[in-house]
Enzyme design. Structure first.
Site, PDB file in Angstrom:
ATOM      1  CE  LYS A 114      -1.563   1.541   4.067  1.00  0.00           C
ATOM      2  NZ  LYS A 114      -1.374   2.931   4.544  1.00  0.00           N
ATOM      3  CG  ASN A 115       2.325   2.762   3.515  1.00  0.00           C
ATOM      4  OD1 ASN A 115       1.169   3.112   3.256  1.00  0.00           O
ATOM      5  ND2 ASN A 115       2.746   2.537   4.746  1.00  0.00           N
ATOM      6  CB  CYS A 118      -4.458  11.628  11.485  1.00  0.00           C
ATOM      7  SG  CYS A 118      -2.801  11.021  11.683  1.00  0.00           S
ATOM      8  NE  ARG A 174       1.101  10.437  10.011  1.00  0.00           N
ATOM      9  CZ  ARG A 174       0.547   9.526   9.224  1.00  0.00           C
ATOM     10  NH1 ARG A 174      -0.716   9.196   9.374  1.00  0.00           N
ATOM     11  NH2 ARG A 174       1.240   8.947   8.279  1.00  0.00           N
ATOM     12  CG  ASP A 208       3.561   1.572   9.301  1.00  0.00           C
ATOM     13  OD1 ASP A 208       3.183   2.434  10.111  1.00  0.00           O
ATOM     14  OD2 ASP A 208       3.743   1.813   8.095  1.00  0.00           O
ATOM     15  NE  ARG A 233      -7.137   4.587   5.684  1.00  0.00           N
ATOM     16  CZ  ARG A 233      -6.712   5.747   6.138  1.00  0.00           C
ATOM     17  NH1 ARG A 233      -7.208   6.241   7.242  1.00  0.00           N
ATOM     18  NH2 ARG A 233      -5.788   6.420   5.495  1.00  0.00           N
TER      19      ARG A 233
HETATM   20  C1  EPZ Z   1       4.521   7.001   6.091  1.00  0.00           C
HETATM   21  O1  EPZ Z   1       3.784   8.085   6.633  1.00  0.00           O
HETATM   22  C2  EPZ Z   1       3.564   5.833   6.021  1.00  0.00           C
HETATM   23  N1  EPZ Z   1       2.454   6.189   5.165  1.00  0.00           N
HETATM   24  C3  EPZ Z   1       3.082   5.463   7.417  1.00  0.00           C
HETATM   25  O2  EPZ Z   1       2.277   4.315   7.324  1.00  0.00           O
HETATM   26  C4  EPZ Z   1       4.310   5.148   8.282  1.00  0.00           C
HETATM   27  O3  EPZ Z   1       3.884   4.897   9.609  1.00  0.00           O
HETATM   28  C5  EPZ Z   1       5.287   6.309   8.263  1.00  0.00           C
HETATM   29  O4  EPZ Z   1       5.631   6.645   6.894  1.00  0.00           O
HETATM   30  C6  EPZ Z   1       6.580   6.033   9.016  1.00  0.00           C
HETATM   31  O5  EPZ Z   1       7.213   4.908   8.480  1.00  0.00           O
HETATM   32  C7  EPZ Z   1       2.569   6.090   3.842  1.00  0.00           C
HETATM   33  O6  EPZ Z   1       3.604   5.683   3.303  1.00  0.00           O
HETATM   34  C8  EPZ Z   1       1.378   6.423   3.032  1.00  0.00           C
HETATM   35  P1  EPZ Z   1       6.694  10.411   7.922  1.00  0.00           P
HETATM   36  P2  EPZ Z   1       4.341   9.575   6.555  1.00  0.00           P
HETATM   37  O7  EPZ Z   1       6.609  11.667   7.133  1.00  0.00           O
HETATM   38  O8  EPZ Z   1       5.076   9.741   5.278  1.00  0.00           O
HETATM   39  C9  EPZ Z   1       6.826  13.835  11.289  1.00  0.00           C
HETATM   40  C10 EPZ Z   1       0.382   2.955   7.842  1.00  0.00           C
HETATM   41  O9  EPZ Z   1      -0.134   2.457   8.881  1.00  0.00           O
HETATM   42  N2  EPZ Z   1       6.744  14.798  10.182  1.00  0.00           N
HETATM   43  O10 EPZ Z   1       7.884   9.542   7.740  1.00  0.00           O
HETATM   44  O11 EPZ Z   1       3.237  10.485   6.860  1.00  0.00           O
HETATM   45  C11 EPZ Z   1       5.575  13.023  11.460  1.00  0.00           C
HETATM   46  O12 EPZ Z   1       4.611  13.703  12.209  1.00  0.00           O
HETATM   47  C12 EPZ Z   1       0.950   4.352   7.860  1.00  0.00           C
HETATM   48  O13 EPZ Z   1       0.429   2.357   6.761  1.00  0.00           O
HETATM   49  C13 EPZ Z   1       6.875  16.149  10.439  1.00  0.00           C
HETATM   50  O14 EPZ Z   1       7.036  16.580  11.585  1.00  0.00           O
HETATM   51  O15 EPZ Z   1       5.382   9.546   7.762  1.00  0.00           O
HETATM   52  C14 EPZ Z   1       6.101  11.780  12.134  1.00  0.00           C
HETATM   53  O16 EPZ Z   1       6.239  12.014  13.516  1.00  0.00           O
HETATM   54  C15 EPZ Z   1       0.582   5.194   8.989  1.00  0.00           C
HETATM   55  N3  EPZ Z   1       6.821  17.030   9.393  1.00  0.00           N
HETATM   56  C16 EPZ Z   1       7.500  11.619  11.513  1.00  0.00           C
HETATM   57  O17 EPZ Z   1       7.823  12.897  10.993  1.00  0.00           O
HETATM   58  C17 EPZ Z   1       6.660  16.610   8.104  1.00  0.00           C
HETATM   59  O18 EPZ Z   1       6.608  17.451   7.198  1.00  0.00           O
HETATM   60  C18 EPZ Z   1       7.603  10.586  10.393  1.00  0.00           C
HETATM   61  O19 EPZ Z   1       6.583  10.807   9.466  1.00  0.00           O
HETATM   62  C19 EPZ Z   1       6.537  15.237   7.851  1.00  0.00           C
HETATM   63  C20 EPZ Z   1       6.585  14.358   8.910  1.00  0.00           C
END
Ligand code: EPZ
Length: 424
Positions: A24-25, A121, A126, A311, A403
């Site tokens: 999915k991701n 969320c 996030r 995850d 999802r």
């Molecule tokens: C991706 O989310 C995945 N989603 C998530 O999978 C996964 O948990 C996550 O990466 C971490 O591996 C998809 O690929 C669609 P991040 P993403 O940006 O890209 C902070 C699932 O269950 N952050 O790596 O949104 C953020 O809040 C899901 O399949 C900022 O502060 O994750 C988090 O604490 C849920 N500012 C951390 O960084 C930003 O601009 C990592 O988030 C971006 C992120």
């Protein structure tokens, strides 16, 4: 749609074979990459999931023509001769955070994009500040307007140095896609190295992008005016595979995960081995075996890839809930990803949360209960707990599972689990 729940009668070992779908991701950013070309991008091996349908609907609204192959959506042909709208509306973005992945491709191709702010969320605030700073470093001007992020670069994006202060999967994907159509060279430093990003990079390269450093934390992209069409197969879902491996670890038994790739699951396999679960590569995927002995408690800390994935944190906690001894589970990626803890406690688990760490003291057995979850991985962890527990467990809010897990109950039932979906 009628409310559905999943009812599980636990205590049965699993045995058989489970097919693993495309990730999915990986699929979500790959779909967004269709915006980078006026030719046809063919994606194969897509999982059939609610999130994929949401992303497809968003893309159609941007002008992407989406055609199916007659295989129920596993293969999609995506053509975008013209962008019909550069706005990603609130109603669609609200449903799925990953919608923000259209931002980079749209500004890169059209010089402008309006994307609804995703908002908070269940698993934390996030924010998307890293996505926006990255685009600014490439010459975009960003402002907020009526809850929308408006990014504009009327003369097009230009190459730049984007150094991420911490690792973000989504920001790396957004900037990587945008950089493919920027003028000149873009360097991404401290980029995420998740296999889903490597998969995206391979697809972009097949579409004519020039990217160096794939699989490392430093990506160098030399931009092109437009990418061309390509055919790409989505990488296997390591989180789905890891989740089923943990289901076998929870119940005992022996299951072959067909299509799973052991090389994408290094730390997870090592951690499970230390807990007493055997995982071996096979010709078609991997074999997971757990005998009748109790698992051993092992400490886990979530980290960006190649570390232990956030995850799979909830699923791991379920295993530790009945392991011999105690385990400390520390979540470093999201600040609020322990919503499964009170639900597991209702099933008899002994877990104390201190800030970002959960101390799990193994109990002999979990017992079935009605439970409820607030995100995808927490929901599936409750299914695992139900499979291992004595008695009946009802997992409410099944839509979270849909999802991210295709035909979950069908796959588990085929391996001997007593699990069914019921309405009401
Ligand atoms: C991706 O989310 C995945 N989603 C998530 O999978 C996964 O948990 C996550 O990466 C971490 O591996 C998809 O690929 C669609 P991040 P993403 O940006 O890209 C902070 C699932 O269950 N952050 O790596 O949104 C953020 O809040 C899901 O399949 C900022 O502060 O994750 C988090 O604490 C849920 N500012 C951390 O960084 C930003 O601009 C990592 O988030 C971006 C992120």
């Amino acid at each position: 749609m009628a409310l559905q729940k999943i009812v599980i009668r636990g205590g049965r070992p699993l045995s058989g074979r489970i097919p693993i779908e495309g990730a999915k991701n990986a699929a979500l950013p790959l779909l967004a990459a269709a915006l980078l070309t006026d030719q046809t991008l063919v994606l194969t091996g897509l999982p059939r999931l609610a999130d994929i349908a949401s992303m497809t609907a968003l893309l159609e609204q941007h002008g992407v023509q989406v055609a199916q192959n007659g295989d129920g959506g596993k293969t999609l042909h995506l053509s975008t001769p013209e962008i019909a709208s550069t706005t990603a509306p609130y109603d669609l973005v609200r449903k799925m955070r990953a919608s923000v992945l259209v931002l980079g491709p749209l500004v890169a191709r059209c010089g402008t994009a309006r994307v609804s702010m995703p908002g908070g969320c269940a698993i934390g605030t996030r924010p998307i500040d890293l996505h926006l700073k990255g685009l600014e470093a490439m010459g975009a001007e960003i402002h907020l307007e009526d809850g929308y992020v408006v990014a504009s670069a009327p003369k097009g994006l230009k190459g730049g140095l984007v150094r991420f202060p911490f690792v973000s999967v989504g920001a790396t994907e957004n900037i990587l896609m945008a950089a493919c159509l920027a003028r000149g060279e873009t360097i991404l430093e401290n980029a995420a190295r998740e296999p889903e990003i490597t998969d995206l990079a391979h697809c972009l390269i097949a579409m004519g992008a020039e990217i160096e450093g794939v699989g490392t934390e430093r990506l160098v992209v030399r931009g092109r005016t437009l990418l061309h069409g390509a055919t790409h197969k989505v990488v296997a879902d390591r989180i789905e595979a890891g989740t089923y491996a943990m289901a076998v670890a929870a119940t005992g038994g022996r299951v072959e995960l067909v299509g799973a790739k052991t090389d994408l699951l290094g730390v997870v396999i090592d951690t499970l081995a230390r807990a007493g679960v055997e995982i071996e590569p096979t010709a078609e995927g991997m074999m997971v075996t757990r005998g009748p002995q109790r698992l051993t408690g092992v400490d886990v800390m979530t980290q960006p890839f190649p570390g232990f994935p956030t995850d799979m944190q909830a699923q791991m906690m379920v295993l530790m809930a009945t392991a011999e001894g105690a385990a400390m589970i520390t979540e470093t990626i999201f600040e609020n990803r322990f919503m499964h803890v009170p639900e597991l406690a209702r099933m008899g688990a002994d877990i104390t949360v201190h800030g970002a760490s959960a101390l799990v003291r193994g109990v002999k057995r979990l017992s079935g209960a009605p439970v409820m979850a607030t995100d995808l991985r927490a929901s599936v962890s409750l299914v695992l707990a139900g499979l291992a527990a004595e008695g009946e467990t009802t997992v409410n809010r099944v839509y979270h599972l849909d999802r991210g897990y295709e035909r979950l109950e069908e796959k588990l039932a085929a391996c001997g689990a007593r699990i069914e979906r019921v309405s009401g």
